[in-house]
Motif scaffolding. Structure first.
Motif, PDB file in Angstrom:
ATOM      1  N   LYS A 420      -0.056  58.172  49.214  1.00 30.18           N
ATOM      2  CA  LYS A 420      -1.227  57.605  49.888  1.00 30.18           C
ATOM      3  C   LYS A 420      -2.424  58.545  49.774  1.00 30.18           C
ATOM      4  N   GLU A 456      -8.009  59.754  49.394  1.00 30.31           N
ATOM      5  CA  GLU A 456      -7.244  58.624  49.932  1.00 30.31           C
ATOM      6  C   GLU A 456      -7.124  57.544  48.858  1.00 30.31           C
ATOM      7  N   ALA A 459      -4.310  50.881  48.154  1.00 29.60           N
ATOM      8  CA  ALA A 459      -2.944  50.357  48.228  1.00 29.60           C
ATOM      9  C   ALA A 459      -2.511  49.695  46.920  1.00 29.60           C
ATOM     10  N   ASP A 460      -3.484  49.183  46.164  1.00 29.67           N
ATOM     11  CA  ASP A 460      -3.145  48.415  44.958  1.00 29.67           C
ATOM     12  C   ASP A 460      -3.153  49.280  43.700  1.00 29.67           C
TER      13      ASP A 460
END
Length: 476
Positions: A420, A456, A459-460
């Protein structure tokens, strides 16, 4: 005899991985920058390319064995002991009657290289066995004189160079300085004990002068008859002036003759650069004015270097074609490319076409997989230069040539779970600037704390980002 030779091929193939390590050229310990402005300009252009293809294709491709070296009688060569050495040599030389690559397809090679993101070519015009992959007038021992002679593409090197030029590649000609087929190098009057010439040059200077003429004339053919050539990549670093023999040469394990195997490189260079102004010369391991970049083989230097160099490595275990070869995963090659570029070098990746003249399907598959990554992350690789703080754990750094933009490349480990956040030390982005994920063009959230940068991740994340993630930013 055929049964015995089949056993030879099996044994040689079995021992190839071990044997290859003994044919490796080490890296020179010194570097001398060129003074010719045209050479310096071409060298700068070459340093932009970063990723190239070296193609070994010759007689050794027919049975699918290690290139040339089994002809050499050194301790690390493991042939079938039931076959006389002279019989083995006759069998090997006789492969010239079987080499008929009727599917020769250099356009396929060039497309595969371009699809991988490669930018320059080094093609083996002649390996140590002396078999020329071009239509030389200096010898009958060539691809253009055997069963392939009547094919419109019999002058193989011409069509290879043309195909890669059309795809925008810089063109390099690999040429072996030794020639084990020539009576002027391995004279049949004497046994062939090792890789060196097998007669006393001081006793027979006229014979060595004939050999020097062969080398000069064949290089002259390549420089004058095959269009624009950017690189003359000279292999066989034991063929050199005696006074240049050093610890690197001694480490190869071969005997060092008491005479000088000098082929007069100044004369060759003058002729070659008159025909090809700005030509890069790579006289491997013979440091000086004719080694314009260094070529560590099958390894990456431990630390960053501030002069031009190139790691030449194989996609499989061998330089030439070997059946059922295990090829390195695309991810491994990409990680090596990243590390090499961050340390200031280029990656020259070796592939071997099959004896019919086509690349193995698995090679094309690997090159396509590599290209899937370079096509979207190449900005962090091509046209970059080194930066002082070049590594932080799994992250490697490069920068634009003007130093205004930096790139961070994070190599994802095989067993690593999707992250992440990415963290690195040094090379902190400038306050208020953007950090962009090259693969998607997305601006990412980031912060700096105690000398560390934390990125950061979205998510994809796609499949390419499971290989390596490349970030672009302006550094402080």
């Amino acid at each position: 005899m055929k049964k015995s030779i089949s056993l030879i091929v099996f044994i040689c193939s079995f021992n190839i991985l071990f044997a290859q390590q003994n044919g490796i050229h080490q890296q020179s310990t010194k570097y001398e920058w060129p003074s010719d402005p045209l050479v310096k300009e071409k060298l700068n252009n070459w340093q932009d390319k970063k990723f190239g293809m070296i193609i070994h294709w010759g007689l050794y491709s027919v049975p699918g064995i290690m290139e040339s070296w089994n002809l050499c009688s050194e301790d690390w060569i493991d042939r079938d002991s039931t076959i006389a050495y002279e019989d083995y040599k006759k069998w090997y030389w006789g492969l010239s009657k079987d080499f008929n690559p009727v599917k020769f397809n250099p356009e396929q090679w060039a497309k595969a290289g371009k699809d991988a993101g490669m930018k320059y070519l080094v093609f083996t015009t002649k390996h140590h066995d002396g078999f020329a992959m071009f239509d030389t007038k200096e010898s009958d021992f060539s691809i253009a004189k055997g069963p392939f002679a009547n094919n419109p593409k019999a002058d193989v090197a011409k069509y290879v160079f043309d195909a890669f030029r059309k795809e925008g590649f810089m063109i390099g000609a690999y040429f072996s300085k030794p020639d084990w087929h020539s009576q002027y190098y391995w004279w049949q009057k004497y046994a062939t004990a090792d890789r060196n010439n097998n007669y006393d040059i001081k006793k027979y200077p006229w014979r060595w002068n004939k050999f020097k003429g062969l080398v000069y004339n064949q290089i002259g053919e390549l420089m004058h008859n095959y269009g624009s050539v950017d690189i003359l990549w000279l292999d066989g670093g034991w063929v050199r002036p005696l006074e240049t023999v050093n610890e690197e040469v001694l480490s190869w394990g071969a005997n060092i003759p008491k005479w000088s195997q000098d082929v007069d490189m100044p004369k060759i260079a003058q002729m070659a650069r008159k025909a090809q102004p700005g030509l890069l010369m790579v006289d491997r391991t013979v440091h000086g004015p004719y080694e314009n970049y260094q070529t560590p083989e099958q390894k990456i230097p431990e630390k960053q270097l501030d002069h031009p160099w190139e790691s030449c490595m194989t996609l499989g275990n061998n330089w030439g074609f070997v059946a059922n070869e295990p090829y390195k995963p695309a991810k491994e090659i990409i990680h090596k490319l990243i590390e090499i570029v961050a340390k200031g070098g280029s990656l020259l990746l070796g592939v071997g076409p099959k004896p019919d003249g086509t690349l193995p399907d698995e090679v094309i598959k690997r090159l396509n997989e590599i290209g899937n990554w370079t096509s979207v992350n190449g900005k962090a690789i091509y046209n970059t230069r080194i930066t002082k703080n070049y590594n932080s754990g799994q992250t490697w750094f490069t920068q634009s040539k003007d130093g205004k933009v930096k790139y961070a490349l994070y190599c994802v480990k095989n067993d690593e779970k999707p992250a992440k956040t990415i963290v690195w030390s040094g090379n902190t982005p400038k306050k208020g600037s953007s950090v962009i994920l090259l693969a998607s063009g997305k601006k990412l959230k980031w912060k700096a704390l105690n000398g560390q940068t934390m990125i950061e991740l979205p998510a994809d994340i796609g499949s390419n980002e499971q290989i390596a993630l490349a970030f672009e930013f302006t550094a402080e």
